[in-house]
Design an enzyme around this catalytic site. Structure first.
Site, PDB file in Angstrom:
ATOM      1  N   ASP A 159       3.207 -17.861  13.689  1.00  0.00           N
ATOM      2  CA  ASP A 159       2.771 -17.406  12.885  1.00  0.00           C
ATOM      3  C   ASP A 159       1.876 -18.504  11.842  1.00  0.00           C
ATOM      4  OD1 ASP A 159       4.162 -15.477  13.353  1.00  0.00           O
ATOM      5  OD2 ASP A 159       5.655 -15.688  11.782  1.00  0.00           O
TER       6      ASP A 159
ATOM      7  N   TYR B 178      -1.600 -18.476  13.351  1.00  0.00           N
ATOM      8  CA  TYR B 178      -2.166 -17.357  12.775  1.00  0.00           C
ATOM      9  C   TYR B 178      -2.752 -17.453  11.378  1.00  0.00           C
ATOM     10  CZ  TYR B 178      -3.008 -12.390  11.540  1.00  0.00           C
ATOM     11  OH  TYR B 178      -3.574 -11.206  11.109  1.00  0.00           O
TER      12      TYR B 178
ATOM     13  N   GLU C   5       6.911  18.586 -13.344  1.00  0.00           N
ATOM     14  CA  GLU C   5       7.211  17.194 -13.086  1.00  0.00           C
ATOM     15  C   GLU C   5       5.989  16.333 -13.015  1.00  0.00           C
ATOM     16  OE1 GLU C   5       9.379  17.052  -9.446  1.00  0.00           O
ATOM     17  OE2 GLU C   5      10.880  18.558 -10.200  1.00  0.00           O
TER      18      GLU C   5
ATOM     19  N   LYS D 235       3.111  14.096 -11.186  1.00  0.00           N
ATOM     20  CA  LYS D 235       3.040  14.051  -9.665  1.00  0.00           C
ATOM     21  C   LYS D 235       2.658  12.703  -9.429  1.00  0.00           C
ATOM     22  CE  LYS D 235       0.411  16.109  -5.736  1.00  0.00           C
ATOM     23  NZ  LYS D 235       0.072  14.711  -5.064  1.00  0.00           N
TER      24      LYS D 235
ATOM     25  N   GLU E  66       9.302   9.705  -3.944  1.00  0.00           N
ATOM     26  CA  GLU E  66       8.019   9.090  -3.903  1.00  0.00           C
ATOM     27  C   GLU E  66       8.187   7.340  -4.157  1.00  0.00           C
ATOM     28  OE1 GLU E  66       5.699  11.042  -3.288  1.00  0.00           O
ATOM     29  OE2 GLU E  66       3.816  10.290  -3.633  1.00  0.00           O
TER      30      GLU E  66
ATOM     31  N   LYS F 195       7.587  23.759  -9.901  1.00  0.00           N
ATOM     32  CA  LYS F 195       8.454  24.311  -9.267  1.00  0.00           C
ATOM     33  C   LYS F 195       9.119  25.412  -9.606  1.00  0.00           C
ATOM     34  CE  LYS F 195       8.916  19.887  -7.067  1.00  0.00           C
ATOM     35  NZ  LYS F 195       9.538  18.665  -6.875  1.00  0.00           N
TER      36      LYS F 195
ATOM     37  N   LYS G 258      -3.679  19.319 -10.557  1.00  0.00           N
ATOM     38  CA  LYS G 258      -4.155  17.970 -10.354  1.00  0.00           C
ATOM     39  C   LYS G 258      -5.221  17.682 -11.740  1.00  0.00           C
ATOM     40  CE  LYS G 258      -4.401  15.917  -7.024  1.00  0.00           C
ATOM     41  NZ  LYS G 258      -4.573  16.048  -5.391  1.00  0.00           N
TER      42      LYS G 258
HETATM   43  S1  IVH Z   1       7.243  18.163  -4.276  1.00  0.00           S
HETATM   44  C1  IVH Z   1       8.110  21.148  -1.216  1.00  0.00           C
HETATM   45  N1  IVH Z   1       7.183  16.707  -6.366  1.00  0.00           N
HETATM   46  O1  IVH Z   1       2.701  15.118  -3.779  1.00  0.00           O
HETATM   47  C2  IVH Z   1       7.345  20.280  -2.358  1.00  0.00           C
HETATM   48  N2  IVH Z   1       5.935  16.092  -4.565  1.00  0.00           N
HETATM   49  O2  IVH Z   1       0.517  16.568  -2.407  1.00  0.00           O
HETATM   50  C3  IVH Z   1       6.778  18.832  -1.755  1.00  0.00           C
HETATM   51  N3  IVH Z   1       4.664  14.424  -4.978  1.00  0.00           N
HETATM   52  O3  IVH Z   1       3.813  14.754  -0.107  1.00  0.00           O
HETATM   53  C4  IVH Z   1       6.548  17.841  -2.673  1.00  0.00           C
HETATM   54  N4  IVH Z   1       5.044  13.685  -6.979  1.00  0.00           N
HETATM   55  O4  IVH Z   1       4.474  12.746  -1.739  1.00  0.00           O
HETATM   56  C5  IVH Z   1       6.959  16.890  -5.133  1.00  0.00           C
HETATM   57  N5  IVH Z   1       7.297  15.618  -8.310  1.00  0.00           N
HETATM   58  C6  IVH Z   1       6.834  15.869  -7.168  1.00  0.00           C
HETATM   59  C7  IVH Z   1       5.968  14.871  -6.691  1.00  0.00           C
HETATM   60  C8  IVH Z   1       5.363  15.103  -5.482  1.00  0.00           C
HETATM   61  C9  IVH Z   1       4.539  13.387  -6.016  1.00  0.00           C
HETATM   62  C10 IVH Z   1       3.837  13.898  -3.743  1.00  0.00           C
HETATM   63  C11 IVH Z   1       4.633  14.075  -2.393  1.00  0.00           C
HETATM   64  C12 IVH Z   1       3.881  15.131  -1.666  1.00  0.00           C
HETATM   65  C13 IVH Z   1       2.581  15.288  -2.441  1.00  0.00           C
HETATM   66  C14 IVH Z   1       2.117  16.767  -2.325  1.00  0.00           C
END
Ligand code: IVH
Length: 696
Positions: free
Chosen positions: A46, A49, A128, A130, A185, A300, A324
């Site tokens: 290491d 490297y 929720e 994202k 996540e 959801k 989005k």
């Molecule tokens: S639900 C069946 N909830 O968004 C539903 N996803 O674009 C699957 N993500 O791969 C995901 N926040 O990595 C869900 N509150 C949230 C989220 C979330 C971030 C990400 C997740 C998923 C991607 C889909």
């Protein structure tokens, strides 16, 4: 391996010497990276490297204009490495359909209601944030964290258990004995990301471009001790399968909190569309104050029984959608326009930009899509342009900011010949794209097709990375996919076997041959996808495999359909999801004799398995043809069709001797009569539901 003879102090280096040494270091460090990460056989320790990397950084600091595109300092993290073992998720990790405007959300809710046959009622939604990180699945067995995996292709991910165990806010135990996976996540807070990059400046290490990259690079470390030093965090948002006692998603989130999982505090239950849209506005206005990145909100359906009824389409659930945020924009100068050749010969004009930071990411290229777009937006070299990026989408040029300026350059002229192979460029009627007519003669197309053939969703051949494909292609060792499967045989008779080449050894060559041999069995859908036919992505490949079931059945039908406009072509066009344009691209592939030659040869080296036999082995309606008629009481037509298809059945519109079951509801008319006449099995809605229930 090149020997570095004398170490000249950086301050005494001439520009020429610096350039030569940077070239040497890029090659040398890449070589040791590959030994360490891909072959697990490091040749140096290491410290040695690290000294190579430090030397590289020191020279680059003194001569920043000499930094190479392939410099090790530009690489953060590592590509999918065979060093992580693969794990199959208990249930697929799905992705989400994306929506960008309010109408998309209104449509989504309408679609859900229509599917479920609900007319007036509002449906309760959980909204929720994202989180913009990496999804991760945590498997608990008998209450203990046993395995953690990245999403991978949704079915199979990479085992990152040891790394995840170092994340402080993930509980190592839960008060629940059954095996289940918690989904969520992994992310890095802005404040921690800034601290981490500040430390990296001091250590002269390359900076992470944004918190998401930092989280990805940290989670995918081969040494968990490094991950432990990185400030990663987790938000839980779901399960592989909700525990039985729950009735709603929100109760699921409450349970996760009880089990000490961090759940995002901004999540809300929204009873009406107004609440949903107000939530979006609220989160968008909070976005800049949050200490973590979000790229939208997720809605959801709260009721788990409705979620179950809605099921999934392809790789996304029908019960959820991502709303989005609008793309982030910035202004910069367009320095040049180049033409990029794609796998299928499509030529894309690409803008080379003065590098600019857009929402935390440095952007130096943007797609200009096609010539029509260039003309419509009147984009010219030297223009000041507005660019935008949204999520993982390639940055785009929105418009020219100073179209009136004097001395503007002339409009860009699309070339008439391919910049790579000089073949004539054609533009098909009614298509926006220009295409290089070189086909497999065009080296870029040919090597991109090989890359596609071995890629993760196609043959997924580990150890045959992009670099190998390109160099084998240049040497003439691999010209078509067939050569991959004869590589070992040819290597045995070669005077320069792979194991004698630079960067290869007996073990790594053998590993490659084993990886190739492991892929001689392939499912029909993957096989079709791997051929890289224009417009035939994974979903269409699945549709075709599902329809034709057997490889030879498919091939024969395509060859006939390519020759004449007969029954086979009609049958192809009858597949829901295959339109005339897709059919045309598919049949063009079968009109080329050299493609048929490749298929003929590949057949000798492969076993292509029928889709039906893999996916729905146990289903009682696997491969059966089903007709619904009359009004069903418990489910809408769309739902009935989706559920039947998800168990391997084909749903037809009319009854014939090929029909296996007719399911009749109230007021069933001529179809039920015809079924009786033909002796087809007739089932009531209840009998049908009993038949399929056990298998769902
Ligand atoms: S639900 C069946 N909830 O968004 C539903 N996803 O674009 C699957 N993500 O791969 C995901 N926040 O990595 C869900 N509150 C949230 C989220 C979330 C971030 C990400 C997740 C998923 C991607 C889909």
């Amino acid at each position: 391996m090149i020997e570095l003879k004398k170490i000249v102090p950086v301050d005494n280096l001439t520009e020429l010497e610096a350039q030569a040494e940077l070239r040497y270091l890029a090659k040398e460090i890449a070589y040791h990276d590959s030994l360490y990460h891909e072959k697990d056989q490091p040749e140096i320790d290491d410290a040695t490297y690290d000294s190579l990397r430090q030397r590289n950084t020191a020279i680059e600091d003194k001569f920043p204009h000499l930094i190479r595109p392939d410099s090790p300092s530009r690489k953060v993290g590592h590509k999918a490495s065979p060093a992580f073992s693969k794990v199959t998720h208990l249930a697929p990790m799905l992705s989400l359909e994306n929506a960008f405007i309010e109408e998309d959300i209104i449509d989504f809710l309408e679609r859900v209601k229509r599917f479920l046959g609900l007319n007036t009622e509002e449906i309760e939604i959980v909204a929720e944030p994202k989180i913009d990180g990496l999804s991760c699945s945590l498997r608990y067995e008998e209450g203990c964290l046993k395995q953690a995996a990245t999403r991978g292709d949704g079915e199979i991910g990479e085992d990152v258990t040891e790394n995840v165990r170092t994340i402080q806010n993930i509980p190592l135990t839960i008060p629940y004995a059954e095996t289940l996976e918690i989904r969520g996540e992994v992310y890095m807070k802005h404040s921690n990301f800034n601290k981490l990059n500040a430390l990296r400046i001091q250590a002269k290490e390359p900076l992470f471009a944004n918190p998401r990259n930092a989280a990805a690079g940290s989670l995918r470390q081969l040494d968990a001790r490094i991950t432990a030093t990185r400030p990663l965090e987790f938000f839980a948002y779901g399960f592989s399968k909700y525990p039985l006692k729950l009735a709603t998603h929100f109760e699921g989130l409450e349970l996760l909190k009880e089990w000490r999982f961090p759940v995002n505090p901004l999540i809300e239950v929204c009873p009406s569309i107004q609440d949903i849209l107000a939530f979006y506005q609220k989160i968008e206005s909070l976005r800049s104050e949050l200490d973590y990145d979000i790229d939208g909100v997720v809605y959801k359906i709260n009721s788990l029984s409705l979620q179950h009824r809605l099921g999934n389409v392809a790789r996304a659930p029908r019960y959820a959608i991502a709303h989005k945020f609008p793309p982030q924009q910035a202004q910069t100068t367009l320095e040049n326009i180049i033409i990029q050749v794609g796998r299928t010969g499509v030529l894309t004009p690409v803008a080379q930009l003065k590098p600019i930071n857009v929402g935390g990411v440095i952007v130096s290229r943007a797609t200009l899509h096609n010539d029509d777009e260039l003309i419509r937006k009147d984009i010219r070299i030297g223009d000041r342009v507005l660019i935008q990026r949204a999520g993982d989408v390639i940055p785009q040029v929105v418009k020219v900011l100073n179209p009136e300026r004097p001395n503007r350059s002339l409009p860009f002229k699309f070339p008439t010949h391919c910049p790579v192979c000089e073949s004539y460029i054609e533009r098909l009627p009614e298509q926006a794209a220009h295409r290089c007519t070189g086909g497999l003669y065009c080296p870029t197309q040919a090597s991109l097709r090989l890359r596609h053939f071995v890629s993760r969703d196609a043959f997924d051949i580990e150890g045959l990375g992009l670099k190998h494909i390109d160099s084998f292609f240049q040497e003439g060792l691999l010209k078509t996919p067939v050569d991959i499967f004869t590589l070992e045989e040819k290597d045995m008779n070669s005077s320069t076997p792979l194991s004698s080449r630079e960067g290869w050894g007996i073990k790594s060559a053998q590993n490659l041959f084993t990886a190739i041999n492991n892929r001689r069995n392939i499912s029909l859908e993957r096989f079709i996808y791997s051929l890289g036919i224009p417009q035939i992505g994974q979903t269409t490949a699945k549709l075709l495999a599902f329809h034709y079931e057997k490889y030879f059945q498919w091939k024969e039908a395509m060859q006939k359909a390519a020759k004449e406009d007969g029954e086979e072509r009609q049958d192809l066009l009858s597949i829901n999801g295959i339109g005339p344009s897709v059919a045309e691209d598919l049949l063009s592939f079968f009109k080329e004799q050299h493609n048929i030659d490749i298929l003929d040869k590949l057949e000798h080296h492969l076993t292509i398995t029928d889709i039906i036999s893999i996916a729905f082995n146990d289903s009682p309606i696997n491969g059966k043809v089903i007709v619904f008629t009359g009004t069903l009481n418990n489910l809408t037509r769309a739902e009935a069709k989706a559920r039947a298809e998800s168990l391997g059945a084909k749903v037809a519109g009319s009854v014939s001797s090929k029909t296996d079951y007719v399911i009749y509801g109230e007021d069933a008319g001529s179809k039920a009569r015809k079924a009786k006449e033909l002796g087809v099995n007739l089932l009531t809605e209840d009998e049908w539901l009993t038949l399929i229930k056990e298998f769902e």
